[in-house]
Design a protein around this motif. Structure first.
Motif, PDB file in Angstrom:
ATOM      1  N   PRO A  56       0.808  -1.226   0.000  1.00 57.99           N
ATOM      2  CA  PRO A  56       0.000   0.000   0.000  1.00 57.99           C
ATOM      3  C   PRO A  56       0.840   1.275   0.000  1.00 57.99           C
ATOM      4  CG  PRO A  56      -0.796  -1.546   1.651  1.00 57.99           C
ATOM      5  CD  PRO A  56       0.488  -2.099   1.128  1.00 57.99           C
ATOM      6  N   LYS A  57       0.352   2.264  -0.728  1.00 54.83           N
ATOM      7  CA  LYS A  57       1.001   3.571  -0.727  1.00 54.83           C
ATOM      8  C   LYS A  57       0.758   4.234   0.631  1.00 54.83           C
ATOM      9  CE  LYS A  57       0.842   4.498  -5.633  1.00 54.83           C
ATOM     10  NZ  LYS A  57       0.389   5.423  -6.681  1.00 54.83           N
ATOM     11  N   PRO A  58       1.702   5.068   1.057  1.00 59.67           N
ATOM     12  CA  PRO A  58       1.550   5.717   2.365  1.00 59.67           C
ATOM     13  C   PRO A  58       0.545   6.863   2.331  1.00 59.67           C
ATOM     14  CG  PRO A  58       3.532   6.490   1.300  1.00 59.67           C
ATOM     15  CD  PRO A  58       2.974   5.405   0.423  1.00 59.67           C
ATOM     16  N   ARG A 104       5.793  16.041   5.545  1.00 57.73           N
ATOM     17  CA  ARG A 104       6.942  15.329   4.980  1.00 57.73           C
ATOM     18  C   ARG A 104       7.053  13.892   5.483  1.00 57.73           C
ATOM     19  NH1 ARG A 104      11.871  19.357   5.825  1.00 57.73           N
ATOM     20  NH2 ARG A 104      12.837  17.321   5.964  1.00 57.73           N
ATOM     21  N   THR A 105       6.094  13.453   6.270  1.00 60.29           N
ATOM     22  CA  THR A 105       6.144  12.099   6.812  1.00 60.29           C
ATOM     23  C   THR A 105       5.184  11.172   6.075  1.00 60.29           C
ATOM     24  OG1 THR A 105       4.456  12.506   8.478  1.00 60.29           O
ATOM     25  CG2 THR A 105       6.721  12.968   9.114  1.00 60.29           C
ATOM     26  N   SER A 106       5.465   9.901   6.141  1.00 59.06           N
ATOM     27  CA  SER A 106       4.614   8.866   5.539  1.00 59.06           C
ATOM     28  C   SER A 106       4.131   7.937   6.634  1.00 59.06           C
ATOM     29  CB  SER A 106       5.409   8.056   4.514  1.00 59.06           C
ATOM     30  OG  SER A 106       5.831   8.871   3.455  1.00 59.06           O
ATOM     31  N   ARG A 107       2.863   7.612   6.580  1.00 54.00           N
ATOM     32  CA  ARG A 107       2.268   6.693   7.549  1.00 54.00           C
ATOM     33  C   ARG A 107       1.355   5.721   6.829  1.00 54.00           C
ATOM     34  NH1 ARG A 107       5.680   8.841  10.028  1.00 54.00           N
ATOM     35  NH2 ARG A 107       5.609   9.817  12.054  1.00 54.00           N
ATOM     36  N   TRP A 108       1.152   4.564   7.446  1.00 56.78           N
ATOM     37  CA  TRP A 108       0.244   3.546   6.945  1.00 56.78           C
ATOM     38  C   TRP A 108      -0.712   3.184   8.064  1.00 56.78           C
ATOM     39  CZ3 TRP A 108       5.220   4.166   5.720  1.00 56.78           C
ATOM     40  CH2 TRP A 108       5.593   4.073   4.379  1.00 56.78           C
ATOM     41  N   LYS A 109      -1.877   2.725   7.698  1.00 54.97           N
ATOM     42  CA  LYS A 109      -2.795   2.199   8.701  1.00 54.97           C
ATOM     43  C   LYS A 109      -2.312   0.815   9.097  1.00 54.97           C
ATOM     44  CE  LYS A 109      -7.013   4.533   7.336  1.00 54.97           C
ATOM     45  NZ  LYS A 109      -8.414   4.340   6.918  1.00 54.97           N
ATOM     46  N   MET A 110      -2.417   0.504  10.365  1.00 59.08           N
ATOM     47  CA  MET A 110      -2.024  -0.809  10.854  1.00 59.08           C
ATOM     48  C   MET A 110      -2.810  -1.887  10.112  1.00 59.08           C
ATOM     49  SD  MET A 110      -0.013  -2.348  12.885  1.00 59.08           S
ATOM     50  CE  MET A 110       0.246  -3.754  13.929  1.00 59.08           C
ATOM     51  N   SER A 111      -4.075  -1.637   9.823  1.00 65.43           N
ATOM     52  CA  SER A 111      -4.898  -2.625   9.115  1.00 65.43           C
ATOM     53  C   SER A 111      -4.351  -2.927   7.727  1.00 65.43           C
ATOM     54  CB  SER A 111      -6.347  -2.154   9.009  1.00 65.43           C
ATOM     55  OG  SER A 111      -6.431  -0.955   8.261  1.00 65.43           O
ATOM     56  N   GLU A 112      -3.744  -1.948   7.068  1.00 65.82           N
ATOM     57  CA  GLU A 112      -3.157  -2.189   5.745  1.00 65.82           C
ATOM     58  C   GLU A 112      -1.984  -3.163   5.851  1.00 65.82           C
ATOM     59  OE1 GLU A 112      -3.946   1.823   3.198  1.00 65.82           O
ATOM     60  OE2 GLU A 112      -2.262   1.870   4.606  1.00 65.82           O
TER      61      GLU A 112
END
Length: 70
Positions: free
Chosen positions: A41-43, A48-56
């Motif tokens: 998955p894309k962030p 300037r930060t990148s995050r992902w959902k834990m579910s992803e």
């Protein structure tokens, strides 16, 4: 088949690449290559930060487990 873990909607926190790398034992370079290939998955960009959902991450890991058990 067993899933790695399940989350309820309230546990779906945002995680960073350091967390993902530590959780999986894989390098950030490997994950960024997968993102470029459309295989991870894309962030979510927050400034300037990148995050992902834990579910992803969990969904991606479960799909990897399913694919490897075929």
């Amino acid at each position: 088949m067993t899933t790695i873990t399940t989350l309820n909607e309230f546990d779906d926190r945002l995680i960073d690449m350091k967390y993902i790398s530590g959780y999986t034992g894989m390098t950030d370079k490997w994950f960024y290559a997968l993102i470029k290939q459309g295989k991870f998955p894309k962030p979510i960009k927050l400034g300037r930060t990148s995050r992902w959902k834990m579910s992803e991450l969990i969904n991606w890991l479960n799909k990897q487990e399913e694919a490897s058990s075929r």
